[in-house]
Motif scaffolding. Structure first.
Motif, mmCIF file in Angstrom:
data_model
loop_
_atom_site.group_PDB
_atom_site.id
_atom_site.type_symbol
_atom_site.label_atom_id
_atom_site.label_comp_id
_atom_site.label_asym_id
_atom_site.label_seq_id
_atom_site.Cartn_x
_atom_site.Cartn_y
_atom_site.Cartn_z
ATOM 1 N N VAL A 235 0.828 -1.206 0.000
ATOM 2 C CA VAL A 235 0.000 0.000 0.000
ATOM 3 C C VAL A 235 0.859 1.250 0.000
ATOM 4 C CG1 VAL A 235 -1.659 1.365 1.330
ATOM 5 C CG2 VAL A 235 -1.984 -1.102 1.096
ATOM 6 N N THR A 236 1.818 1.322 0.916
ATOM 7 C CA THR A 236 2.523 2.592 1.128
ATOM 8 C C THR A 236 3.508 2.944 0.019
ATOM 9 O OG1 THR A 236 4.153 1.448 2.520
ATOM 10 C CG2 THR A 236 2.297 2.511 3.633
ATOM 11 N N LEU A 237 4.204 1.970 -0.521
ATOM 12 C CA LEU A 237 5.219 2.297 -1.529
ATOM 13 C C LEU A 237 4.597 2.905 -2.788
ATOM 14 C CD1 LEU A 237 7.698 -0.693 -1.076
ATOM 15 C CD2 LEU A 237 7.661 1.528 0.079
ATOM 16 N N PRO A 238 3.555 2.302 -3.357
ATOM 17 C CA PRO A 238 2.920 2.967 -4.507
ATOM 18 C C PRO A 238 2.181 4.242 -4.107
ATOM 19 C CG PRO A 238 1.744 0.948 -3.950
ATOM 20 C CD PRO A 238 2.997 0.945 -3.148
ATOM 21 N N LEU A 239 1.706 4.311 -2.856
ATOM 22 C CA LEU A 239 1.034 5.524 -2.395
ATOM 23 C C LEU A 239 2.003 6.704 -2.375
ATOM 24 C CD1 LEU A 239 -1.465 6.937 -1.166
ATOM 25 C CD2 LEU A 239 -0.653 6.180 1.085
ATOM 26 N N VAL A 240 3.212 6.479 -1.878
ATOM 27 C CA VAL A 240 4.214 7.547 -1.863
ATOM 28 C C VAL A 240 4.494 8.038 -3.275
ATOM 29 C CG1 VAL A 240 6.658 8.044 -1.460
ATOM 30 C CG2 VAL A 240 5.319 6.883 0.300
ATOM 31 N N ARG A 241 4.722 7.112 -4.187
ATOM 32 C CA ARG A 241 5.030 7.513 -5.564
ATOM 33 C C ARG A 241 3.875 8.288 -6.191
ATOM 34 N NH1 ARG A 241 7.802 2.341 -5.304
ATOM 35 N NH2 ARG A 241 5.921 1.227 -5.964
ATOM 36 N N ALA A 242 2.649 7.853 -5.926
ATOM 37 C CA ALA A 242 1.484 8.536 -6.488
ATOM 38 C C ALA A 242 1.325 9.931 -5.891
ATOM 39 C CB ALA A 242 0.225 7.698 -6.238
ATOM 40 N N CYS A 243 1.585 10.065 -4.590
ATOM 41 C CA CYS A 243 1.480 11.378 -3.946
ATOM 42 C C CYS A 243 2.536 12.338 -4.470
ATOM 43 C CB CYS A 243 1.608 11.234 -2.430
ATOM 44 S SG CYS A 243 0.139 10.593 -1.598
ATOM 45 N N VAL A 244 3.753 11.836 -4.666
ATOM 46 C CA VAL A 244 4.817 12.680 -5.222
ATOM 47 C C VAL A 244 4.413 13.195 -6.600
ATOM 48 C CG1 VAL A 244 7.175 12.681 -6.121
ATOM 49 C CG2 VAL A 244 6.685 11.629 -3.905
ATOM 50 N N GLU A 245 3.898 12.314 -7.432
ATOM 51 C CA GLU A 245 3.513 12.693 -8.794
ATOM 52 C C GLU A 245 2.358 13.685 -8.785
ATOM 53 O OE1 GLU A 245 2.012 10.626 -12.991
ATOM 54 O OE2 GLU A 245 2.567 9.388 -11.278
ATOM 55 N N ARG A 246 1.392 13.456 -7.901
ATOM 56 C CA ARG A 246 0.188 14.283 -7.879
ATOM 57 C C ARG A 246 0.355 15.560 -7.067
ATOM 58 N NH1 ARG A 246 -5.767 12.053 -5.849
ATOM 59 N NH2 ARG A 246 -7.032 13.675 -6.840
ATOM 60 N N GLY A 247 1.314 15.572 -6.141
ATOM 61 C CA GLY A 247 1.486 16.721 -5.266
ATOM 62 C C GLY A 247 0.670 16.650 -4.000
ATOM 63 N N GLN A 248 0.121 15.478 -3.698
ATOM 64 C CA GLN A 248 -0.688 15.320 -2.487
ATOM 65 C C GLN A 248 0.243 15.190 -1.280
ATOM 66 O OE1 GLN A 248 -3.922 12.849 -3.350
ATOM 67 N NE2 GLN A 248 -4.896 12.990 -1.344
ATOM 68 N N PRO A 249 -0.043 15.898 -0.178
ATOM 69 C CA PRO A 249 0.896 15.946 0.943
ATOM 70 C C PRO A 249 1.035 14.623 1.691
ATOM 71 C CG PRO A 249 -0.686 17.761 1.031
ATOM 72 C CD PRO A 249 -1.192 16.792 0.018
ATOM 73 N N PHE A 250 2.259 14.357 2.146
ATOM 74 C CA PHE A 250 2.490 13.245 3.067
ATOM 75 C C PHE A 250 3.646 13.600 3.990
ATOM 76 C CE2 PHE A 250 5.135 12.131 -0.627
ATOM 77 C CZ PHE A 250 6.357 11.889 -0.024
ATOM 78 N N PHE A 251 3.641 12.965 5.162
ATOM 79 C CA PHE A 251 4.684 13.171 6.160
ATOM 80 C C PHE A 251 5.078 11.792 6.679
ATOM 81 C CE2 PHE A 251 5.582 15.029 10.657
ATOM 82 C CZ PHE A 251 6.953 15.064 10.397
ATOM 83 N N GLY A 252 6.347 11.409 6.508
ATOM 84 C CA GLY A 252 6.824 10.098 6.923
ATOM 85 C C GLY A 252 7.544 10.143 8.248
ATOM 86 N N ILE A 253 7.283 9.137 9.077
ATOM 87 C CA ILE A 253 7.895 9.032 10.408
ATOM 88 C C ILE A 253 8.516 7.648 10.566
ATOM 89 C CG2 ILE A 253 7.388 8.845 12.878
ATOM 90 C CD1 ILE A 253 5.225 10.960 12.496
ATOM 91 N N CYS A 254 9.794 7.575 10.907
ATOM 92 C CA CYS A 254 10.508 6.344 11.222
ATOM 93 C C CYS A 254 10.372 5.306 10.095
ATOM 94 C CB CYS A 254 10.079 5.788 12.582
ATOM 95 S SG CYS A 254 11.280 4.628 13.277
#
Length: 262
Positions: A97-116
């Motif tokens: 779930v998370t790995l493709p989600l990160v890539r999709a957010c980067v491409e789309r510009g949707q915010p995310f904040f990663g912890i640990c």
């Protein structure tokens, strides 16, 4: 977005067992508190399992994402290495779930904040690799959580993080050196594509990253800013900036490089 509607921040959950045998999806209360009380957004716990959710559905439901910490590590096959005992436990469903989600957010510009673990997920999602156990590397300190003590003792401030002069985190936090907790065993080996290491511990371990030229908020830290986020001088501005990015996205305003405005 109506005046009363808070932006929705999807909190990536972890697999857990209640009572030792009842499968559950869990999220730490301190994550929800940081999102609600400091970022000013509505926390929504996400079951990180592709059998129940899709990246497309998540991105339409949530305005931003908090990639939380977790005991299982990203599976090394995700960055081209075989698993070993040092790599620890895994959660392949969360990886899916998370790995493709990160890539999709980067491409789309949707915010995310990663912890640990979320910090490590961001690096792997962008093609980077990890060390399975950084305390075994020459010259590195033990960044792992103390095995004994209260929650307060385990999450206590333990080391300094040096931030790049004029970098994203320096501008956001207003200081070159900040004090943080540390509760991780793995760390970045090679940075992924467009991953900029913006902060380091004394021993050279990467501690803060962002995605270069990302069209939205795309930050991650190796420590746990969700602990005491309302009162900690380092944690609070991180979650406030994250909340501002989520509000901008919810209002349809976040279509320009938010990182450059930090």
């Amino acid at each position: 977005m109506t005046a009363k509607r808070r932006p929705v921040i999807g909190i990536i959950g972890n697999s857990a067992l209640i009572g030792g045998d009842y499968p559950a999806h869990a999220g730490g209360t301190m994550n929800s508190a940081a999102v609600a009380e400091v970022a000013g957004c509505m926390p929504l716990l996400i079951p990180a399992d592709p059998n129940y959710v899709s990246v497309e559905e998540l991105m339409e439901t949530c305005d931003a994402f908090l990639l939380t910490g977790g005991r299982p590590n990203v599976h090394p096959e995700e960055y081209g290495e075989p698993p070993t005992e040092a790599h620890g436990a895994f959660d392949r469903c969360r990886d899916a779930v998370t790995l493709p989600l990160v890539r999709a957010c980067v491409e789309r510009g949707q915010p995310f904040f990663g912890i640990c673990r979320g910090f490590q997920e961001v690096n792997v999602a962008m093609g980077g690799t990890l060390y399975p156990e950084i305390r075994e590397l020459p010259g590195r300190m033990n960044h792992r959580m103390p095995p004994e003590g209260t929650i307060e003792e385990k999450f206590a401030i333990r080391h300094v993080v040096h931030l790049e002069e004029g970098g994203v985190f320096h501008r956001l936090l207003g200081a070159r050196d900040v004090m943080t907790n540390t509760l991780h065993g793995q760390g970045i080996k090679t940075a992924g594509k467009h991953v900029v290491i913006d902060g380091w511990a004394d021993d050279g371990t990467p501690e803060a990253i962002y995605i270069e030229d990302a069209p939205g908020f795309a930050l991650a830290v190796q420590w746990h800013p969700e602990f005491n986020a309302a009162n900690d001088p380092v944690s609070r501005p991180l979650f406030e900036a994250f909340g501002d990015a989520a509000r901008a996205w919810a209002e349809g305003a976040c279509r320009t490089p938010a990182l450059k405005a930090v």
